[in-house]
Design an enzyme around this catalytic site. Sequence first.
Site, PDB file in Angstrom:
ATOM      1  N   PHE A  11       3.535   0.346  -7.356  1.00  0.00           N
ATOM      2  CA  PHE A  11       2.118   0.167  -6.581  1.00  0.00           C
ATOM      3  C   PHE A  11       1.180  -0.529  -7.583  1.00  0.00           C
ATOM      4  CE2 PHE A  11       4.435   3.609  -4.748  1.00  0.00           C
ATOM      5  CZ  PHE A  11       4.082   3.473  -3.191  1.00  0.00           C
ATOM      6  N   ASP A  12       0.406  -1.106  -6.842  1.00  0.00           N
ATOM      7  CA  ASP A  12      -1.090  -1.588  -7.405  1.00  0.00           C
ATOM      8  C   ASP A  12      -2.181  -0.362  -6.856  1.00  0.00           C
ATOM      9  OD1 ASP A  12      -3.236  -3.321  -8.152  1.00  0.00           O
ATOM     10  OD2 ASP A  12      -3.656  -3.512  -6.200  1.00  0.00           O
TER      11      ASP A  12
END
Length: 220
Positions: A11-12
């Site tokens: 995930f960002d």
Amino acid sequence: MENKRIAGVIFDQDGLLFDTERVSAVAWGIAGDELGFHVEESFLCTIRGANFQDAVKKLRETYGEGFDFYKLRERKQEIFIKLLREQEIPVKPGVHELLAYLQSQGYGIALATASTREYTIENLRLAGIEGYFRHMVTGDMVKEAKPNPEIFFKAAELLGVEPGRCLVLEDSLNGVEAGLRGGFVTVMVPDLTQPGEELQQRVARVCPSLKEVRDWLMEA
């Protein structure tokens, strides 16, 4: 289908887990106005996902060598943190559902963000999702920023999963490009920036929210 071979998900943070890019844009605008620089949204698109050094370079290219980026960024950060902490951390739709699903299905979960570790840990804590992210790579842990895929390679290494079996979830153009360059299964979940037709053809999927990412994985 590409989702059938995924074992890890990276995930960002800003713009993906949290609706913070809008707050950041407001802070850039206020700080810029205070210091006599008008910061355009078109410019902000180029530095989202980038690290401090790359942002300095782009600002100098845009505003000239006499531009005091360090003063502007310091003021922007002060305003940004103040605005952000005055409200409940804005969690994006589908975050809790997707994380719970990934954990229940045994996927590896990691976070890869250009932001600082202190800021990231506080955001995760306030959102109540810190327990999902045993693996985390922050901007101070890499030499090259997105669109270089170094940060994703490090996250994949922590997960013990090869890039081709890792799903990268990104909202920014720099982040999406980093995932593609690294050979990751890359899905864009647009926030403030929409993908062009060419980029849509290159990514595995464009999902309007993380809920759709979960539904896509459930099809596997």
